[in-house]
Design an enzyme around this catalytic site. Structure first.
Site, PDB file in Angstrom:
ATOM      1  N   LYS A  87       0.897  -1.177  -0.061  1.00 12.30           N
ATOM      2  CA  LYS A  87       0.052  -0.061   0.068  1.00 12.30           C
ATOM      3  C   LYS A  87       0.899   1.120   0.058  1.00 12.30           C
ATOM      4  O   LYS A  87       1.766   1.403   0.778  1.00 12.30           O
ATOM      5  CB  LYS A  87      -0.823   0.098   1.096  1.00 12.30           C
TER       6      LYS A  87
HETATM    7  C1  E4P Z   1      -8.326   1.576   3.759  1.00  6.89           C
HETATM    8  O1  E4P Z   1      -7.555   0.902   2.956  1.00  6.89           O
HETATM    9  C2  E4P Z   1      -8.426   2.820   4.638  1.00  6.89           C
HETATM   10  O2  E4P Z   1      -7.149   3.012   4.893  1.00  6.89           O
HETATM   11  C3  E4P Z   1      -9.561   3.048   5.242  1.00  6.89           C
HETATM   12  O3  E4P Z   1     -10.709   2.474   4.735  1.00  6.89           O
HETATM   13  C4  E4P Z   1      -9.653   4.423   5.886  1.00  6.89           C
HETATM   14  O4  E4P Z   1     -10.972   4.118   6.502  1.00  6.89           O
HETATM   15  P1  E4P Z   1     -11.303   5.423   7.528  1.00  6.89           P
HETATM   16  O5  E4P Z   1     -11.668   6.597   6.959  1.00  6.89           O
HETATM   17  O6  E4P Z   1     -12.363   4.861   8.369  1.00  6.89           O
HETATM   18  O7  E4P Z   1     -10.202   5.705   8.545  1.00  6.89           O
END
Ligand code: E4P
Length: 215
Positions: A87
């Site tokens: 990522k």
């Molecule tokens: C996933 O890859 C993201 O990091 C995540 O969905 C972020 O979610 P949030 O806005 O609830 O922290």
């Protein structure tokens, strides 16, 4: 549409996996911290633990923000397990690293995407997944779902293979609307997946069937 779970909690990952609807896992540094996972060795071990529960893509986020650091960390993460997807944040060095990983067959998830232009860059750099953050846009009175529509249109116009991974999902309607638009993947907390089960007529109907059976 693929369902990923957005957590680093092993019990929740196992629960979603046991339901038979889990297609992958996304994590981020905040989710790892929430589980109290600290220190490089523990973090790497935790990713392997997740991969051992789910035989599917598991996103593991780099911490570095410079090109060399992202490449170094990403290669180390990718070597951990074949399920690992690296990522990478949507920054200039991140885009450059996406291209590097793409040319070497390392799967990537471009994170922190909040605009169609950013999604276009991620696709051009060869990202496997792009993660537009729906809920965080909604939180600031922007239309997160419109971003998903825009990215779907742009990717279809040019047949980009990058998969749209709708992230920052807050409630079941986010999942339904993403499915209508044709997002490839949603990543959600476990409670949003189980909220899809709920309907009062299901509860009333089941109670009646059981009562009639017992008559
Ligand atoms: C996933 O890859 C993201 O990091 C995540 O969905 C972020 O979610 P949030 O806005 O609830 O922290």
């Amino acid at each position: 549409m693929l369902f990923f779970i957005d957590t680093a909690n092993l019990a929740q990952i196992k629960e979603a996996h046991d339901m038979g609807v889990l297609d992958g896992v996304t994590t981020n540094p905040s989710l790892m911290a929430k589980e109290g996972i600290k220190g490089k060795d523990n973090v790497l071990k935790h990713y392997v633990d997740i991969c051992n529960i789910v035989n599917a893509d598991v996103s593991a986020e780099v911490i570095a923000t410079d090109y060399e650091g992202i490449v170094r960390e990403g290669e180390e993460l990718a070597e951990l397990h074949t399920n690992i997807v690296v990522k990478v944040p949507m920054i200039k060095d991140g885009v450059k690293a996406l291209k590097y990983f793409s040319e070497r067959g390392i799967r990537t998830n471009c994170t922190l995407v909040f605009s169609a232009g950013q999604a276009l860059l991620a696709a051009k750099a060869g990202a496997t997944y792009v993660s537009p953050f729906l809920g965080r846009l909604d939180d600031i009175s922007s239309d997160g779902m419109q971003l998903i529509r825009d990215i779907r249109l742009i990717y279809d116009n040019y047949a980009y293979e990058t998969l749209i991974l709708a992230a920052s999902i807050r409630h079941p309607m986010h999942i339904i609307d993403c499915a209508k638009i044709g997002a490839d993947v949603v990543t959600t907390p476990l409670n949003v997946i189980t909220d899809l089960l709920k309907h009062p007529l299901t509860d009333i109907g089941l109670a009646k069937f059981l009562a009639d059976h017992n008559k």
